[in-house]
Design an enzyme around this catalytic site. Structure first.
Site, short mmCIF file in Angstrom:
data_model
loop_
_atom_site.label_atom_id
_atom_site.label_comp_id
_atom_site.label_asym_id
_atom_site.label_seq_id
_atom_site.Cartn_x
_atom_site.Cartn_y
_atom_site.Cartn_z
N SER A 121 28.58 39.90 -11.30
CA SER A 121 29.42 40.91 -11.94
C SER A 121 28.85 41.38 -13.26
O SER A 121 29.22 42.44 -13.76
CB SER A 121 30.82 40.34 -12.21
N HIS A 142 26.93 44.36 -5.70
CA HIS A 142 28.16 43.89 -6.31
C HIS A 142 29.39 44.47 -5.61
O HIS A 142 29.69 45.66 -5.74
CB HIS A 142 28.18 44.24 -7.79
N GLU A 154 28.43 48.33 -6.10
CA GLU A 154 27.39 48.71 -7.04
C GLU A 154 26.05 48.17 -6.53
O GLU A 154 25.93 46.98 -6.22
CB GLU A 154 27.67 48.14 -8.43
N ASN A 192 32.35 46.77 -14.65
CA ASN A 192 32.80 45.70 -15.53
C ASN A 192 32.63 46.03 -17.00
O ASN A 192 33.39 45.53 -17.85
CB ASN A 192 32.08 44.39 -15.19
#
Length: 285
Positions: A121, A142, A154, A192
């Site tokens: 992450s 991700h 991602e 994130n």
């Protein structure tokens, strides 16, 4: 390695994210090997995947035959030697040394063109790939929780990642029914980094006694968010969320805006990890 060359996918880590990733790979027709060193975690993952497939049937999105095919495509193992694959997705704890150790071991038992993808992450892919043989095949993939439902993926290229590797992962994400977004290598990547303050500022409000958990969540929902920060942390896992915040705090050279919360740390220390443990910021039956 091209998309058509991928026949077997390995997933390392049978926790919340790993089991979801393994499920969608198996549903997409791939022979999928889910690995974990903990037999109880593997057994729980098998139960959860079966329940997810049953819910899909209840909602009319899946047939009994499709459920059977998906489960037939899945193997659960605690033996790393079974992870002979064209693609391996790592979904373990957010610690650089753990991820590097896993990839080094996997590199030693697989060909040089086996793609090693990390579901990290927040840890830069460049750092993960730094000590791995043939770093051009290391890439970020991700997923978001719950992985079998959330569409976004991602795809992150480190400094050494070959463009062909990233393109293959993008094509795979599309085949899995996901929406891939190509991202450059940076702590937290896109989602994130943007979302971190959704959690951090909510926790600061709680620390300062401005409002309680329920009030903050209701205010955020009234502002248009589907879930407030505390509900979402409980869903993701309070421990997972805290680990990502800590990782980003370190990666951004201890910038105060990413400072982890003492309240969140207390929750982690107490084992109050959210929905998966039955208690987090809220209590669950």
């Amino acid at each position: 390695m091209k998309l058509e060359d991928i026949k077997v996918i390995g997933v390392v880590g049978a926790g919340t994210m790993g089991q979801g990733i393994a499920q969608i790979c198996a549903q997409a027709g791939y022979t999928t090997i889910l690995f974990d060193i903990n037999a109880q975690v593997l057994e729980k993952a098998k139960t959860t995947i079966t329940q997810n497939l049953d819910k899909g049937i209840e909602r009319g999105k899946l047939t009994e035959a499709e459920k059977k095919t998906a489960l037939d495509n899945l193997t659960f193992t605690g033996d790393t030697l079974q992870l002979s694959c064209q693609l391996i997705v790592e979904a373990v704890v957010e610690r650089l040394e753990v991820k590097q150790s896993i990839f080094k071991e996997l590199a030693s038992i697989n060909p040089a063109d086996t793609i090693l993808a990390s579901n990290t992450s927040s840890i830069p892919i460049t750092q993960i790939a730094a000590s791995i043989p043939n770093p051009e095949r290391v890439v970020g993939m991700h997923f978001f929780n719950p992985a079998h439902i959330m569409k976004l993926v991602e795809v992150i290229s480190g400094a050494a990642t070959a463009p062909e590797t990233a393109d293959t992962i993008k094509a795979l994400a599309l085949k899995l029914g996901k929406t891939p977004v190509m991202a450059k290598d940076s702590p937290g990547f896109i989602v994130n980094r943007v979302a971190r303050h959704f959690y951090v500022e909510g926790l600061k409000l709680l620390e300062e006694g401005v409002a309680d958990v329920e009030t903050i969540d209701k205010l955020m929902q009234a502002s248009g968010f589907k879930m407030g920060p505390f509900e979402l942390m409980d869903l993701i896992g309070v421990d997972t969320n805290y680990s990502v915040t800590t990782s980003m705090f370190e990666a951004f050279h201890y910038d105060s805006k990413f400072r982890p919360s003492r309240i969140q740390q207390q929750k982690v220390d107490a084992g109050h990890h959210g929905r998966k443990s039955g208690k987090g910021f809220y209590t669950y039956e």
